[in-house]
Design an enzyme around this catalytic site. Structure first.
Site, PDB file in Angstrom:
ATOM      1  N   ASP A  49      30.497  20.906  56.480  1.00 15.77           N
ATOM      2  CA  ASP A  49      30.189  20.140  57.692  1.00 15.77           C
ATOM      3  C   ASP A  49      30.453  18.657  57.468  1.00 15.77           C
ATOM      4  O   ASP A  49      29.546  17.816  57.526  1.00 15.77           O
ATOM      5  CB  ASP A  49      28.742  20.397  58.120  1.00 15.77           C
ATOM      6  CG  ASP A  49      28.535  21.840  58.552  1.00 15.77           C
ATOM      7  OD1 ASP A  49      29.483  22.434  59.095  1.00 15.77           O
ATOM      8  OD2 ASP A  49      27.441  22.385  58.331  1.00 15.77           O
ATOM      9  N   LYS A  94      34.002  30.195  67.049  1.00 14.26           N
ATOM     10  CA  LYS A  94      33.168  30.786  68.113  1.00 14.26           C
ATOM     11  C   LYS A  94      33.938  30.881  69.439  1.00 14.26           C
ATOM     12  O   LYS A  94      33.469  30.424  70.483  1.00 14.26           O
ATOM     13  CB  LYS A  94      31.873  29.988  68.296  1.00 14.26           C
ATOM     14  CG  LYS A  94      30.995  29.913  67.053  1.00 14.26           C
ATOM     15  CD  LYS A  94      29.732  29.104  67.324  1.00 14.26           C
ATOM     16  CE  LYS A  94      28.779  29.131  66.142  1.00 14.26           C
ATOM     17  NZ  LYS A  94      29.225  28.305  65.007  1.00 14.26           N
ATOM     18  N   THR A 131      43.112  35.024  77.125  1.00 14.92           N
ATOM     19  CA  THR A 131      43.153  33.716  76.466  1.00 14.92           C
ATOM     20  C   THR A 131      42.722  33.834  75.010  1.00 14.92           C
ATOM     21  O   THR A 131      43.347  33.258  74.113  1.00 14.92           O
ATOM     22  CB  THR A 131      42.254  32.709  77.213  1.00 14.92           C
ATOM     23  OG1 THR A 131      42.764  32.553  78.538  1.00 14.92           O
ATOM     24  CG2 THR A 131      42.225  31.360  76.520  1.00 14.92           C
TER      25      THR A 131
END
EC number: 4.1.1.23
Length: 237
Positions: free
Chosen positions: A10, A61, A68
């Protein structure tokens, strides 16, 4: 199935990411690249991590209409990453399309469905998503949908893992984020647990971020968490 610790990278920049990875010298890791790192830096992040021999969990996610997501996954398949996430809430056709895209591309990337985020409480779910059931029932329902749709597993908190394992069998992948040591702060996670809890309840992988990346000695902390997760209740300090 071998139990593995996935380190959440992160970091906002590629430079900071590689600086962290270089602390591990010859050790080959399993790392999570999330939206922040990927969207701010692009595919070069994947290239640089793969050059160093690490496995990649690309946590984007994805959640959109089936066609799509199918097309997006087709595009991502060229990176030949190890794990990619999509939202179970996208429904069975979207999940099937994501898995089909990987299969057609001829890669072995595992497609994993997000159930409920570990930052979501039951109160949040009922108020904001208008799902009037327990969070456990919601997660189990999403896990059932994921398995029936042919994806490889789910992301859930430790709290639902035991029942998902009973419901879905030993080969189904269960990834637990929100993993902390007892002395760590919860941060923005609400449904958290320790590596030993995750082992006990049957997790395949755990995702650990700040507990490792924010530690003064990340290599030592990583090995500690790895030992705890692999050994579970047999772990002795």
């Amino acid at each position: 199935m071998k139990k593995e610790v996935i380190i959440a990278l992160d970091f906002p920049t590629l430079e900071k990411t590689l600086e962290f990875l270089d602390k591990f010298k010859e050790e080959k890791l399993f790392v999570k690249v999330g939206m922040e790192l990927y969207l701010q830096n692009g595919p070069i992040v994947i290239d640089e991590i793969k050059k160093r021999g690490h496995k990649i969990f690309l946590d984007l996610k994805l959640h959109d209409i089936p066609n799509t997501v199918y097309s997006a996954v087709k595009g991502l398949a060229k990176f030949n990453i190890d794990i990619l996430t999509v939202h179970a809430a996208g429904g069975s056709e979207m999940l099937k399309g994501a898995k089909r895209a990987m299969t057609e591309a001829g890669v072995n990337t595992k497609v994993i469905a997000i159930t409920q985020l570990t930052s979501t409480s039951e109160e949040d779910m009922r108020k904001e998503q208008n799902i009037q059931t327990s969070i456990e029932e919601s997660v189990l329902n999403y896990a059932r949908l994921a398995k029936e749709s042919g994806v490889d597993g789910v992301v859930s908190s430790v709290l639902e893992t035991k029942k998902i394992r009973e419901q879905s069998g030993e080969e189904f992948i269960i990834i637990n984020p929100g993993i902390r040591l007892a002395e760590d702060s919860k941060g923005d996670q609400k449904r958290v647990a320790t590596p030993i809890d995750a082992n006990r309840d049957g997790a395949s992988y755990i995702v650990v971020g700040r507990s490792i990346t924010g530690n003064e000695n990340p290599e030592e902390r990583y090995r500690l968490i790895k030992n705890m997760f692999e050994m579970g209740d047999k772990y002795v300090e």
